[in-house]
Design a protein around this motif. Structure first.
Motif, short mmCIF file in Angstrom:
data_model
loop_
_atom_site.label_atom_id
_atom_site.label_comp_id
_atom_site.label_asym_id
_atom_site.label_seq_id
_atom_site.Cartn_x
_atom_site.Cartn_y
_atom_site.Cartn_z
N VAL A 1 0.85 -1.42 -0.16
CA VAL A 1 0.04 0.14 -0.02
C VAL A 1 0.81 1.17 -0.07
N ARG A 2 2.16 1.16 -0.07
CA ARG A 2 3.01 2.32 -0.01
C ARG A 2 2.62 3.08 -1.38
N GLY A 3 2.54 4.55 -1.13
CA GLY A 3 2.18 5.45 -2.05
C GLY A 3 0.71 5.59 -2.16
N MET A 4 -0.16 4.84 -1.31
CA MET A 4 -1.39 4.97 -1.32
C MET A 4 -1.94 5.93 0.04
N GLU A 5 -2.95 6.73 0.09
CA GLU A 5 -3.32 7.26 0.79
C GLU A 5 -4.34 6.62 1.57
N VAL A 6 -4.10 5.82 2.70
CA VAL A 6 -5.12 5.12 3.50
C VAL A 6 -5.79 5.94 4.45
N VAL A 7 -6.97 6.52 4.48
CA VAL A 7 -7.60 7.47 5.38
C VAL A 7 -8.39 6.58 6.11
N GLN A 8 -9.32 5.99 5.43
CA GLN A 8 -10.51 5.42 6.05
C GLN A 8 -9.91 4.22 6.67
N SER A 9 -10.68 3.67 7.71
CA SER A 9 -10.22 2.83 8.96
C SER A 9 -10.14 1.24 8.19
N ILE A 10 -9.25 0.60 8.65
CA ILE A 10 -9.12 -0.96 8.23
C ILE A 10 -9.75 -1.59 9.30
N VAL A 11 -10.70 -2.68 9.17
CA VAL A 11 -11.35 -3.35 10.22
C VAL A 11 -10.67 -4.80 9.83
N VAL A 12 -10.48 -5.64 10.81
CA VAL A 12 -9.91 -7.05 10.58
C VAL A 12 -11.00 -8.11 10.93
N ALA A 13 -11.01 -8.87 10.00
CA ALA A 13 -12.22 -9.91 10.15
C ALA A 13 -11.23 -11.30 10.76
N SER A 14 -12.12 -12.26 11.20
CA SER A 14 -11.73 -13.56 11.75
C SER A 14 -10.95 -14.26 10.69
N PHE A 15 -9.93 -14.78 10.56
CA PHE A 15 -9.41 -15.73 9.59
C PHE A 15 -10.32 -17.00 9.45
N VAL A 16 -10.51 -17.42 8.32
CA VAL A 16 -11.49 -18.62 8.00
C VAL A 16 -10.68 -19.77 7.20
N HIS A 17 -11.14 -20.81 7.46
CA HIS A 17 -10.87 -22.11 6.82
C HIS A 17 -10.99 -21.89 5.36
N LEU A 18 -10.13 -22.40 4.48
CA LEU A 18 -10.39 -22.28 3.11
C LEU A 18 -11.27 -23.68 2.74
N ASP A 19 -12.31 -23.38 2.59
CA ASP A 19 -13.37 -24.68 2.51
C ASP A 19 -14.76 -23.80 1.60
N SER A 20 -15.46 -24.71 1.47
CA SER A 20 -16.65 -24.19 0.17
C SER A 20 -17.51 -23.11 0.89
N SER A 21 -17.40 -23.03 2.38
CA SER A 21 -18.33 -21.90 2.71
C SER A 21 -17.70 -20.46 3.21
N LEU A 22 -16.30 -20.78 3.73
CA LEU A 22 -15.48 -19.57 4.01
C LEU A 22 -16.21 -18.84 5.13
N GLN A 23 -17.14 -19.88 5.93
CA GLN A 23 -17.44 -19.32 7.35
C GLN A 23 -17.04 -20.07 8.62
#
Length: 208
Positions: free
Chosen positions: A84-106
């Protein structure tokens, strides 16, 4: 060195001779051993420690693994910042729980939640704006304690102005876990940064 060796030998012989003159018997098969202070003893009289002090190995192991996990997420956060270097990140980043790579991604687990918690800290440390979407906006005080976090969306009073979301997947194999993380523009779904690391079983076994 040779002179010193002769002096030590003469001293030992003199001690043995003195013992003989006093009528003390000296077994020919006994050997003299020196302890850490340089004092000589008959070898069989010296106490050799055989017990190892108990230590909280499990707790130490967990602590060690958590530190190593943090080092991995710190490396990944640094790679994300490079993207993201060079980008202006002003709005907030939220972090979601990491999920298992399966068919549902839930589906997630303890490790998926810990990865998200670690990235909240790491993104903050490298200077990117982070918001916690689990804050209710009020302080819930009851007989169980004082609480500000919730996973019940009906309890959220302050909507978060989400600009980006950091999301990730976990893929298990026989040797460990492949962790993929990416920062996504929440409006356009464009991936603006990504990172991937392999976490060996020694890191993840006690965290799953």
């Amino acid at each position: 060195m040779l002179k010193l060796t002769r002096l030590i030998t003469i001293s030992l012989l003199s001690t043995l001779s003195a013992c003989s003159s006093l009528g003390l018997t000296q077994k020919t098969d006994e050997r003299l051993c020196a302890d850490d202070l340089g004092t000589f003893h008959t070898c069989q009289d010296m106490k050799i420690p055989t017990e190892i002090a108990d230590s909280p190995a499990k707790e130490h192991s967990r602590s060690l693994h958590f530190n190593i996990l943090s080092e991995y997420t710190e490396q990944m956060a640094a790679e994300l910042k490079n993207d993201v270097r060079g980008m202006e990140v002003v709005q907030s980043i939220v972090v979601a729980s990491f999920v298992h790579l399966d068919s549902s991604l839930q589906n997630t687990d303890t490790l998926g939640i810990q990865l998200a918690e670690a990235f909240i800290n790491d993104l903050q440390q490298i200077g990117l704006p982070v918001a916690d979407h689990k804050v209710m906006g009020v302080l819930d005080v009851n007989d169980k304690g004082d609480f500000v976090f919730s996973r019940n969306m009906e309890q959220f009073y302050n909507p978060v102005d989400i600009g980006y979301v950091l999301a990730g997947t976990m893929q298990k194999n026989s040797r460990g876990l492949i962790v993929n993380a990416r920062i996504i523009n929440f409006t356009t779904n464009k991936v603006v940064a990504s990172s991937s690391k392999f976490l060996p079983n020694i890191i993840t076994n006690n965290l799953l």
